[in-house]
Design an enzyme around this catalytic site. Structure first.
Site, PDB file in Angstrom:
ATOM      1  CG  LEU A 196      60.866  35.030  14.365  1.00 30.89           C
ATOM      2  CD1 LEU A 196      61.275  33.660  13.825  1.00 30.89           C
ATOM      3  CD2 LEU A 196      59.492  35.418  13.824  1.00 30.89           C
ATOM      4  CG  HIS A 197      58.809  38.630  20.801  1.00 26.18           C
ATOM      5  ND1 HIS A 197      58.756  39.446  19.696  1.00 26.18           N
ATOM      6  CD2 HIS A 197      57.862  39.089  21.646  1.00 26.18           C
ATOM      7  CE1 HIS A 197      57.830  40.369  19.883  1.00 26.18           C
ATOM      8  NE2 HIS A 197      57.260  40.176  21.055  1.00 26.18           N
ATOM      9  NE  ARG A 198      53.762  39.684  18.759  1.00 24.81           N
ATOM     10  CZ  ARG A 198      53.180  40.681  19.381  1.00 24.81           C
ATOM     11  NH1 ARG A 198      52.476  40.461  20.479  1.00 24.81           N
ATOM     12  NH2 ARG A 198      53.291  41.925  18.953  1.00 24.81           N
ATOM     13  CG  ASP A 271      57.077  37.336  16.335  1.00 26.30           C
ATOM     14  OD1 ASP A 271      57.804  38.245  16.808  1.00 26.30           O
ATOM     15  OD2 ASP A 271      57.142  36.161  16.730  1.00 26.30           O
TER      16      ASP A 271
END
Length: 351
Positions: A196-198, A271
């Site tokens: 997850l990084h968005r 994501d």
């Protein structure tokens, strides 16, 4: 000609294109400056050492893009490339396209025409603007041609070539040793890989805390293995991400180790656009925590499914128990996109 690369997805897409071309210059902007996020990719993908590393490092979108533009303007003026080839939708991509366009240097965009139709995503802003500035547009899936035509792009400049990221995956398939990754990182036999990084998922502490709660619920079903992206690390760990005994946090992995970990996973929670594509070919169930995707072909032809945070846990539970279904590989995802791009590019340069 010059290739401008800035972040790890760029390297994976560029490797087969660079391998198929001659007489070129590779510029690494340094947008991803951590060794595990950039330099290791050059080694693993057989990319030539960059001719120049601009070393811009991190910063806000404006600061980072501006720093890349200033450095690239100097580089392009000194070298005057016939063509600038850019990849994907990161800040390095839009910076290079803007500088080249203002210096009247033609731009080629690899992975053109992808659209999430969500202008709150910085990547969507970048990709739309780059496509308007590009002379050659290389698309990875058929719907991208329609998106570009609807935006007024001359379809004579658009070329459906397939997906160079899949070229790289297929070329390294024998290197993705899941057992070696399990042994190196002490991973269990059955696990779910998460990335997850968005900004929409990790910038707001309240949203991040809600996702951490869901990841802990997933960990009650199966171990969760998460290489933690530098973006979001602080917010996710402050939300207690590693407080569950069946959540294993790893430093960012190199390309081969990461795809090997995905290959061996019972499911992926992500994501990331790249993971949506990789799982499509590897046959791993993929739950994408986003309201939209610029890669709908991974849903129609792959294993991907869009989920809200509230849908995530039951979707994972279903993925863990459902039998594998039939999949149709997306058209031209056959490992030959790089040579197609090279052939079209060389024909254009010779013309």
């Amino acid at each position: 000609m010059a290739h401008v690369l800035g972040a790890r997805p760029n390297f994976v897409k560029a490797a087969p294109v660079i391998a198929a071309l001659h007489d070129q210059r590779v510029i690494h902007t340094g947008q991803h400056y951590d060794e595990r996020m950039s330099e290791v990719f050059f080694r693993e993908l057989g990319l030539p050492e960059p001719d120049v590393n601009l070393g811009v490092g991190s910063g806000s979108h404006a600061a980072q893009t501006a720093a890349i533009m200033v450095a690239l303007e100097k580089e392009f003026i000194e070298r005057s490339p016939e063509l600038v080839m850019v990849y994907g939708d990161v800040n390095s991509t839009i910076a290079a396209a803007l500088v080249a366009a203002k210096l009247h240097i033609p731009v080629a965009h690899v992975e053109a025409g992808l659209r999430s139709f969500d202008l709150t995503m910085p990547e969507e802003v970048n990709r739309r603007l780059v496509d308007q500035l590009s002379t050659l547009l290389f698309v990875t899936s058929p719907e991208a041609v329609g998106h570009l035509a609807a935006e007024g792009v001359d379809v004579g400049r658009v070329h459906f070539v397939g997906n160079p990221m899949i070229d790289t995956l297929l070329a390294h398939l024998d290197s993705f040793d899941t057992e070696a990754v399990r042994a190196a990182h002490g991973l269990p036999e059955r696990y779910i890989v998460a990335t997850l990084h968005r900004p929409a998922n990790v910038d707001d502490p309240q949203v991040a805390a809600g996702l951490v709660k869901r990841l802990h619920e997933i960990a009650n079903l199966a171990d969760v293995v998460m290489p933690v992206h530098p973006r979001g690390r602080r917010v996710l760990t402050e939300a207690g991400l590693d407080d569950h005994p069946r959540v294993t946090l790893l430093e960012p992995l190199g390309y081969v180790d990461f795809v090997a970990a995905v290959r061996g996973a019972a499911a992926a929670v992500t994501d990331s656009g790249g993971v949506q594509e990789e799982t499509t070919i590897l046959g791993v169930p993929c739950l994408t925590v986003r309201p939209n995707t610029e890669r709908p072909i991974t849903i129609t032809h792959g294993t991907n499914r869009l989920v809200t945070p509230d849908e995530l846990v039951p979707a994972v539970e279903q993925a863990l128990t459902a039998p594998a279904g039939e999949r149709e590989v997306p058209p031209l995802w056959d490992g030959k996109a790089g040579p197609r791009i090279a052939r079209i590019t060389e024909g254009w340069l010779d013309g």
